[in-house]
Design an enzyme around this catalytic site. Structure first.
Site, PDB file in Angstrom:
ATOM      1  N   ASP A  66      -1.199   1.589  -3.875  1.00 19.34           N
ATOM      2  CA  ASP A  66      -1.954   0.511  -4.527  1.00 19.34           C
ATOM      3  C   ASP A  66      -3.346   0.968  -4.964  1.00 19.34           C
ATOM      4  O   ASP A  66      -4.168   0.157  -5.383  1.00 19.34           O
ATOM      5  CB  ASP A  66      -2.027  -0.738  -3.640  1.00 19.34           C
ATOM      6  CG  ASP A  66      -2.851  -0.545  -2.394  1.00 19.34           C
ATOM      7  OD1 ASP A  66      -2.887   0.579  -1.863  1.00 19.34           O
ATOM      8  OD2 ASP A  66      -3.481  -1.523  -1.941  1.00 19.34           O
ATOM      9  N   ASP A  86      -6.106   2.192  -3.540  1.00 19.41           N
ATOM     10  CA  ASP A  86      -7.407   1.979  -2.886  1.00 19.41           C
ATOM     11  C   ASP A  86      -7.867   3.205  -2.102  1.00 19.41           C
ATOM     12  O   ASP A  86      -9.017   3.272  -1.677  1.00 19.41           O
ATOM     13  CB  ASP A  86      -7.425   0.697  -2.035  1.00 19.41           C
ATOM     14  CG  ASP A  86      -6.375   0.674  -0.939  1.00 19.41           C
ATOM     15  OD1 ASP A  86      -5.541   1.598  -0.880  1.00 19.41           O
ATOM     16  OD2 ASP A  86      -6.392  -0.286  -0.143  1.00 19.41           O
ATOM     17  N   ASP A 111      -2.999   6.514  -3.161  1.00 18.49           N
ATOM     18  CA  ASP A 111      -1.883   5.864  -2.474  1.00 18.49           C
ATOM     19  C   ASP A 111      -1.285   4.803  -3.418  1.00 18.49           C
ATOM     20  O   ASP A 111      -1.776   4.613  -4.537  1.00 18.49           O
ATOM     21  CB  ASP A 111      -2.326   5.265  -1.127  1.00 18.49           C
ATOM     22  CG  ASP A 111      -3.141   4.012  -1.270  1.00 18.49           C
ATOM     23  OD1 ASP A 111      -3.889   3.905  -2.268  1.00 18.49           O
ATOM     24  OD2 ASP A 111      -3.065   3.119  -0.409  1.00 18.49           O
ATOM     25  N   SER A 167       0.825  -1.214   0.000  1.00 18.67           N
ATOM     26  CA  SER A 167       0.000   0.000   0.000  1.00 18.67           C
ATOM     27  C   SER A 167       0.858   1.262   0.000  1.00 18.67           C
ATOM     28  O   SER A 167       1.546   1.551  -0.957  1.00 18.67           O
ATOM     29  CB  SER A 167      -0.949  -0.037   1.193  1.00 18.67           C
ATOM     30  OG  SER A 167      -1.760   1.112   1.203  1.00 18.67           O
TER      31      SER A 167
HETATM   32 MG    MG Z   1      -3.632   1.218  -0.015  1.00 20.07          MG
END
Ligand code: MG
Length: 452
Positions: free
Chosen positions: A238, A240, A236, A95
């Protein structure tokens, strides 16, 4: 072996604690626990393709089949797992953690992170080294069309004509992360003019780091003003989570932009139940109450928010860090879905983001963190609670709630050796006073516990 799964999956430094041996054990354990057809996808980190290949080999060694998505935002991989005929999946991502880290998130057949109980079962299989080998090896497949399906699924959940008619100009700051491959294309399909900042995938995150925090988003703020854009978005690593920048170049916290979206979703009659965490601003309570809705405030952790949403049939979930969950799409955080929903809200309201934010009551916040060893966290919280001079709530850490609506939370991080201190009040001086007080109390407690 210690506890493998933190608040948000397994995290570590590849080669050091996230070794090929451990990743192999996890891959085998996941296949043995979840079943025959396992999807694997990853973010743009340098170590991600390698770790994904280790997982493919581990999964096929048990006799299960592996379906390799490749590089994609976490929510795109989750949607692919949930919509398809699979038994589960693994996302290789850390992340927003620094570039040297990576991690593993395990998803069930519905594309949602597996519950804590299943994490525990996988952990014990990992300790026993993943059980037997398959009688015959499984097959490795290449998964196709994942990004196109993801974009189309989001488009199906919003009023594309209304958004297109507004001719929005949007600046995308992907932070060199995974939304690079989807968010700009989604926005073009929504009829937006798109300008890009840090939209080259780079596992070193040279642009502004992988964590979208207002202080680091100066390039986005400048670009929004320079381009006279209607909106800026920062994802961010990744993809999400998302933070929004208004047309004046101000970046807003996840709780305030999330509260706007809660207002939009609830007032348009799509549901009445919302899940958030005890670390989130009371602005969310205000908006839910005004719409006659139900609000659940639970412990921090995206897996917990998802679980509670499914349990209560909540239409929306949100976190103060920019995580927003929209059930009609999928009950997980999704930066691109959240962007499309924000554009729809602004199009329908015929209002700028800064004006929409101004309609919300102002709550002042202060946030900080202190280093605290893992083993000292529990004792520190006990000491902080003893110092509390108002009603406390221990859903997650210690939350002290005052009669004037002000509150402070002292909460251990689930992923790092840190304790976080947040305060909030309608009065700025009061937010500051409470913050300073509990920062001091927590600091003293850490010192005292360390001496024992
Ligand atoms: Mg994330």
């Amino acid at each position: 072996m210690g506890k493998l799964f933190g608040t948000n999956g397994i995290r570590g430094v590849p080669g050091r604690d996230l070794t090929d041996d451990l990743v192999t054990r996890v891959g085998r354990a996941v296949a043995l626990r979840l079943g025959k057809k396992i999807v694997i996808g990853y973010d743009g980190r340098i170590s991600s393709p390698h770790l994904a290949q280790v997982l493919v080999d581990a999964i096929t060694s048990t006799g299960s089949d592996a379906y390799l998505v490749g590089l994609a935002p976490t929510p795109a991989i989750q949607l692919f797992i949930g919509k398809g005929d699979f038994d589960g999946g693994i996302v290789v991502t850390a992340s927003h953690n620094p570039p040297e880290f990576n991690g593993i998130k395990v998803m069930g057949a519905n594309g949602v992170e597996v519950p804590r109980s299943v994490e525990g079962e996988i952990e014990s299989l990992v300790e026993r080294n993943g059980g037997r080998s398959g009688v015959s090896l499984g097959t490795a497949h290449r998964a196709e069309g994942v990004i196109a399906d993801y974009i189309n699924s989001i488009l199906a959940k919003v009023d594309v004509a209304a958004v297109s008619a507004s001719n929005f100009k949007v600046v995308v700051d992907a932070g060199n992360g995974a939304q690079t491959v989807s968010a700009p294309h989604l926005l073009e399909k929504l009829g937006c003019k798109v300008a890009r900042v840090f939209c080259e995938v780079d596992g070193k995150f040279p642009g502004r780091g992988s964590e979208p925090v207002a202080e680091k988003l100066t390039a986005l703020m400048e670009k929004v003003k320079h381009e006279k854009a209607d909106l800026g978005v920062a994802y961010d690593g990744d993809g999400d989570r998302v933070l929004f920048c208004d047309e004046k170049g101000t970046v807003h916290t996840g709780d305030r932009s999330g509260a706007l979206l809660v207002d939009y979703v609830l007032s348009s009659g799509r549901g009445d139940t919302v899940v958030t965490t005890v670390a989130t601003s009371n602005v969310v309570d205000y908006v839910v109450k005004r719409n006659g809705g139900r609000l659940f405030k639970i412990r921090v952790g995206s897996v917990d928010v998802t679980e509670k949403m499914l349990e209560e049939g909540a239409v929306v979930g949100l976190e103060e860090n920019g995580g927003f969950f929209y059930l009609p799409h999928q009950p997980v955080r999704d930066g691109a879905m959240t962007t499309a929903l924000m554009l729809e809200a602004l199009a329908k309201w015929q209002i700028s983001l800064s004006a929409a934010i101004r309609r919300l009551p102002l709550f002042h916040q202060r946030k900080g963190k202190l280093k605290c060893p893992e083993e000292a966290k529990a004792a520190v919280l006990v000491a902080v609670k003893e110092e509390a001079d108002a009603e406390t709530d221990e859903t997650d850490g210690v939350r002290v709630i005052y009669d004037d609506g002000s509150w402070v939370i002292v909460r251990p991080s689930g992923t790092e050796p840190l304790i976080r201190v947040f305060s909030e009040s309608r009065r700025e001086d009061r937010a500051e006073e409470l913050y300073r007080k509990y920062l001091r109390v927590t600091k003293e407690a850490i010192k005292k516990v360390g001496k024992k």
